[in-house]
Design a protein around this motif. Structure first.
Motif, PDB file in Angstrom:
ATOM      1  N   ILE A   1      44.280  27.583  -2.966  1.00 58.68           N
ATOM      2  CA  ILE A   1      44.613  26.402  -3.751  1.00 58.68           C
ATOM      3  C   ILE A   1      46.021  26.575  -4.323  1.00 58.68           C
ATOM      4  CG2 ILE A   1      43.956  24.960  -5.713  1.00 58.68           C
ATOM      5  CD1 ILE A   1      41.971  24.966  -3.346  1.00 58.68           C
ATOM      6  N   PRO A   2      46.896  25.575  -4.204  1.00 57.65           N
ATOM      7  CA  PRO A   2      48.255  25.710  -4.732  1.00 57.65           C
ATOM      8  C   PRO A   2      48.242  26.176  -6.193  1.00 57.65           C
ATOM      9  CG  PRO A   2      48.048  23.682  -3.478  1.00 57.65           C
ATOM     10  CD  PRO A   2      46.665  24.247  -3.580  1.00 57.65           C
ATOM     11  N   PHE A   3      49.138  27.087  -6.520  1.00 54.67           N
ATOM     12  CA  PHE A   3      49.097  27.705  -7.845  1.00 54.67           C
ATOM     13  C   PHE A   3      49.218  26.659  -8.947  1.00 54.67           C
ATOM     14  CE2 PHE A   3      50.998  29.592 -11.621  1.00 54.67           C
ATOM     15  CZ  PHE A   3      50.013  30.526 -11.901  1.00 54.67           C
ATOM     16  N   GLY A   4      48.314  26.771  -9.910  1.00 63.48           N
ATOM     17  CA  GLY A   4      48.356  25.901 -11.074  1.00 63.48           C
ATOM     18  C   GLY A   4      47.831  24.509 -10.845  1.00 63.48           C
ATOM     19  N   ALA A   5      47.363  24.207  -9.622  1.00 59.71           N
ATOM     20  CA  ALA A   5      46.878  22.853  -9.330  1.00 59.71           C
ATOM     21  C   ALA A   5      45.648  22.543 -10.183  1.00 59.71           C
ATOM     22  CB  ALA A   5      46.530  22.721  -7.850  1.00 59.71           C
ATOM     23  N   PRO A   6      45.468  21.282 -10.573  1.00 63.82           N
ATOM     24  CA  PRO A   6      44.276  20.914 -11.337  1.00 63.82           C
ATOM     25  C   PRO A   6      43.031  20.996 -10.462  1.00 63.82           C
ATOM     26  CG  PRO A   6      45.555  18.968 -10.775  1.00 63.82           C
ATOM     27  CD  PRO A   6      46.378  20.143 -10.363  1.00 63.82           C
ATOM     28  N   VAL A   7      41.927  21.474 -11.049  1.00 63.44           N
ATOM     29  CA  VAL A   7      40.693  21.639 -10.285  1.00 63.44           C
ATOM     30  C   VAL A   7      39.512  21.082 -11.065  1.00 63.44           C
ATOM     31  CG1 VAL A   7      41.527  23.667  -9.030  1.00 63.44           C
ATOM     32  CG2 VAL A   7      40.304  23.974 -11.196  1.00 63.44           C
TER      33      VAL A   7
ATOM     34  N   ALA B   1      39.227  31.439 -12.992  1.00 59.05           N
ATOM     35  CA  ALA B   1      40.409  30.642 -12.669  1.00 59.05           C
ATOM     36  C   ALA B   1      41.499  30.842 -13.707  1.00 59.05           C
ATOM     37  CB  ALA B   1      40.028  29.166 -12.571  1.00 59.05           C
ATOM     38  N   ARG B   2      41.141  30.766 -14.964  1.00 57.15           N
ATOM     39  CA  ARG B   2      42.142  30.932 -16.016  1.00 57.15           C
ATOM     40  C   ARG B   2      42.618  32.374 -16.120  1.00 57.15           C
ATOM     41  NH1 ARG B   2      39.955  26.426 -20.465  1.00 57.15           N
ATOM     42  NH2 ARG B   2      41.031  24.688 -19.402  1.00 57.15           N
ATOM     43  N   GLY B   3      41.814  33.298 -15.632  1.00 52.96           N
ATOM     44  CA  GLY B   3      42.244  34.695 -15.614  1.00 52.96           C
ATOM     45  C   GLY B   3      43.389  34.959 -14.668  1.00 52.96           C
ATOM     46  N   ILE B   4      43.608  34.038 -13.697  1.00 53.60           N
ATOM     47  CA  ILE B   4      44.748  34.191 -12.780  1.00 53.60           C
ATOM     48  C   ILE B   4      45.732  33.029 -12.934  1.00 53.60           C
ATOM     49  CG2 ILE B   4      43.448  35.599 -11.135  1.00 53.60           C
ATOM     50  CD1 ILE B   4      43.301  33.062  -9.333  1.00 53.60           C
ATOM     51  N   GLY B   5      45.658  32.330 -14.057  1.00 55.12           N
ATOM     52  CA  GLY B   5      46.687  31.341 -14.367  1.00 55.12           C
ATOM     53  C   GLY B   5      46.400  29.925 -13.942  1.00 55.12           C
ATOM     54  N   TYR B   6      45.213  29.636 -13.449  1.00 50.55           N
ATOM     55  CA  TYR B   6      44.846  28.255 -13.127  1.00 50.55           C
ATOM     56  C   TYR B   6      44.261  27.621 -14.390  1.00 50.55           C
ATOM     57  CZ  TYR B   6      45.693  28.989  -8.153  1.00 50.55           C
ATOM     58  OH  TYR B   6      46.299  29.238  -6.934  1.00 50.55           O
ATOM     59  N   ASP B   7      45.149  27.163 -15.243  1.00 46.58           N
ATOM     60  CA  ASP B   7      44.753  26.695 -16.571  1.00 46.58           C
ATOM     61  C   ASP B   7      44.239  25.260 -16.582  1.00 46.58           C
ATOM     62  OD1 ASP B   7      45.446  29.136 -17.537  1.00 46.58           O
ATOM     63  OD2 ASP B   7      47.248  28.484 -18.602  1.00 46.58           O
ATOM     64  N   ASP B   8      44.585  24.478 -15.543  1.00 41.71           N
ATOM     65  CA  ASP B   8      44.239  23.064 -15.541  1.00 41.71           C
ATOM     66  C   ASP B   8      42.863  22.848 -14.912  1.00 41.71           C
ATOM     67  OD1 ASP B   8      44.273  20.345 -15.775  1.00 41.71           O
ATOM     68  OD2 ASP B   8      46.083  20.022 -14.582  1.00 41.71           O
ATOM     69  N   VAL B   9      41.842  23.361 -15.593  1.00 41.42           N
ATOM     70  CA  VAL B   9      40.460  23.147 -15.161  1.00 41.42           C
ATOM     71  C   VAL B   9      39.955  21.902 -15.879  1.00 41.42           C
ATOM     72  CG1 VAL B   9      38.128  24.091 -15.067  1.00 41.42           C
ATOM     73  CG2 VAL B   9      40.103  25.616 -14.813  1.00 41.42           C
ATOM     74  N   ARG B  10      39.783  20.817 -15.132  1.00 42.78           N
ATOM     75  CA  ARG B  10      39.390  19.548 -15.746  1.00 42.78           C
ATOM     76  C   ARG B  10      37.920  19.564 -16.163  1.00 42.78           C
ATOM     77  NH1 ARG B  10      43.406  15.716 -14.257  1.00 42.78           N
ATOM     78  NH2 ARG B  10      45.335  16.934 -14.182  1.00 42.78           N
TER      79      ARG B  10
ATOM     80  N   ALA C   1      51.333  34.235 -21.912  1.00 38.01           N
ATOM     81  CA  ALA C   1      50.478  33.122 -21.498  1.00 38.01           C
ATOM     82  C   ALA C   1      50.073  32.251 -22.682  1.00 38.01           C
ATOM     83  CB  ALA C   1      49.226  33.661 -20.810  1.00 38.01           C
ATOM     84  N   THR C   2      49.787  31.007 -22.399  1.00 40.11           N
ATOM     85  CA  THR C   2      49.237  30.100 -23.404  1.00 40.11           C
ATOM     86  C   THR C   2      47.887  30.623 -23.874  1.00 40.11           C
ATOM     87  OG1 THR C   2      50.301  28.228 -22.314  1.00 40.11           O
ATOM     88  CG2 THR C   2      48.480  27.718 -23.817  1.00 40.11           C
ATOM     89  N   LEU C   3      47.623  30.523 -25.163  1.00 44.05           N
ATOM     90  CA  LEU C   3      46.333  30.962 -25.686  1.00 44.05           C
ATOM     91  C   LEU C   3      45.221  30.090 -25.107  1.00 44.05           C
ATOM     92  CD1 LEU C   3      47.145  31.608 -29.455  1.00 44.05           C
ATOM     93  CD2 LEU C   3      46.816  33.308 -27.644  1.00 44.05           C
ATOM     94  N   LEU C   4      44.115  30.708 -24.757  1.00 44.20           N
ATOM     95  CA  LEU C   4      42.992  29.970 -24.199  1.00 44.20           C
ATOM     96  C   LEU C   4      42.496  28.895 -25.166  1.00 44.20           C
ATOM     97  CD1 LEU C   4      41.014  32.928 -22.581  1.00 44.20           C
ATOM     98  CD2 LEU C   4      42.276  31.135 -21.375  1.00 44.20           C
TER      99      LEU C   4
END
Length: 448
Positions: free
Chosen positions: A300-306, A322-331, A239-242
């Motif tokens: 929510i669709p996987f990886g969708a921006p939220v 959210a980022r713990g399950i791969g939803y990295d695009d938290v605006r 995974a990408t580093l936080l």
């Protein structure tokens, strides 16, 4: 050696910090928010030297890359074919940790590459980190990868459980998956146990015929969150580093409205009652609670921006989840919350929360009840005439053929999520306050 369990109640999992000689530590199946391991190691005066994975996880993003960035080495099953720097380990190979050894035991079933790690000291077997093979009261699922592989993986699991159960009775069993985990094949217990206790009580070990085992396990499966189908690949490549992800920010309400038009999802993480009283039009209700991550990943669709709407603490917790399950695009979050939204002149909706008596009157006048609980819950008892559509199925596009609905679940959170999804499609929706238990306690008709 000492084993320090690190439970994650939100996903029903437990990772571990294995203390060696009072000086060093190994993290077993760590989650992505690794502060908990680093803080525990600091508190105990330990140097966190390595990460050991039992398998490619489907329900959470591994913290191995985070810990590697801090200097730890990574050990993963060779069959995982991971593409980041690591040591691959196979059947029979041993990790010598200084007076303590971890011996790899091939245990496919939950995943094809799965390994358990038998912990051996000078006096013999101490225990086993079993990951998703044998777990307390059950075993982990075999249907999370590919339907074409499920039957063979189930047969593999039959053999793997018995292989782990051959260890000494006194050996500790430290599973990763447990009670509350969607990875569990049957309702499992939480926490550590022993091989002897499982041999005596685990219902899956009591089945001696492989064909019966396959039937029993496959018939017991329910649905699982859709995001599970994406995380194996992420964990395989690392995974990408936080620290490399953009920092969430306070987003002006007007900008949020524009982002929503471009496909960003607005998630209302406030309580069900707050959401029902008033919420931004188009917001999806997923109350921040221990199960938040699972439901975010379900609807929510996987990886969708939220973007989140809620107080500072809830937003911070939701971002980690959210980022713990791969939803990295938290605006970020709506600046000023609902007040900021209304001050910008943006539309606000509300949803009625009906008492059982009011819901019954509404049904008698043409409204339709929708039971959004899991099929296993519905099988026990439901309200006669109610449509039965799980929240995940509603998220996937299913809905009753009417447009005046009352959703209900066991408490209220899932009903609110379902109602917000249906409201988003333009339907008229209310919720049943207190859910099915309130209806039952009111003495209204129930089909058992």
């Amino acid at each position: 050696m000492k084993v320090h369990p690190i439970p994650d109640g939100s996903l029903g999992n437990t990772s571990y910090l294995l203390e060696i000689g009072g000086t060093s530590a190994v993290a077993i199946d760590p989650r992505r928010d690794v502060d908990v391991y680093e803080e525990a190691a600091d508190r105990l005066g330990l140097r966190l030297e390595s990460v050991v994975e039992t398998h490619l996880h489907a329900d959470f993003v591994s913290g191995n890359m985070e810990l590697a960035a801090a200097g730890a080495s990574i050990v993963v099953p060779a069959g995982a074919e991971s593409t980041f720097p690591h040591r691959g380990i196979s059947e029979g190979e041993t990790l010598d940790l200084g007076g303590v050894r971890l011996r790899a035991l091939e245990t496919p079933g939950h995943t094809p590459e799965h390994l358990a790690y038998v912990v051996e000291g000078d006096d013999g077997v101490v225990g086993v980190f079993s990951g998703g093979s044998l777990i307390a009261g059950g075993a982990a699922r075999t249907d999370l990868i590919d339907p074409a592989l499920t039957e063979q993986l189930t047969r593999d699991q039959f053999a793997s459980l018995r292989r782990v159960a051959e260890l000494p009775d006194a050996a500790h069993l430290w599973p990763t998956h447990g009670g509350g985990s969607f990875c569990s094949a049957i309702p499992a217990s939480a926490g550590a146990t022993t091989i002897g206790a499982e041999r005596a009580t685990n219902p899956l070990l009591a089945i001696t015929d492989e064909e019966e085992f396959v039937r029993e396990v496959l018939n017991g499966y329910g649905s699982f969150p859709a995001y599970f189908l994406h995380l194996r690949v992420i964990n395989q490549r690392g995974a990408t580093l936080l620290a490399d992800l953009p920092l969430p920010r306070a987003v002006p309400a007007g900008e949020v409205a524009g982002l929503m038009e471009d496909g960003v999802w607005l998630i209302d993480v406030r309580s069900v009652d707050e959401w029902a009283a008033g919420h931004p039009r188009g917001a999806i209700a997923i109350a921040e609670r221990p199960a938040f991550a699972s439901w975010l990943g379900w609807v929510i669709p996987f990886g969708a921006p939220v973007v989140f709407l809620g107080d500072e603490q809830a937003v911070a917790s939701a971002t980690v989840a959210a980022r713990g399950i791969g939803y990295d695009d938290v605006r970020g979050w709506v600046d000023g919350g609902l007040d900021g939204w209304t001050a910008a002149g943006l539309p606000v909706d509300s949803v009625e929360s009906l008492s059982p008596a009011d819901a019954l009157r509404r049904v008698e006048n043409g409204s339709s009840l929708v039971d959004v609980r899991a099929r296993s819950e519905v099988a026990v008892a439901t309200i006669p005439g109610a449509a039965q559509i799980e929240v995940g199925d509603i998220a996937a596009g299913k809905q009753p053929g009417v447009d005046d609905l009352i959703t209900y679940c066991a408490h209220g959170e899932r009903a609110a999520t379902a109602a917000s999804l249906l409201e988003h499609r333009g339907l008229r929706v209310a919720t049943l306050a207190g859910g099915f238990p309130a209806w039952d306690e009111a003495g209204l008709p129930v089909q058992r």
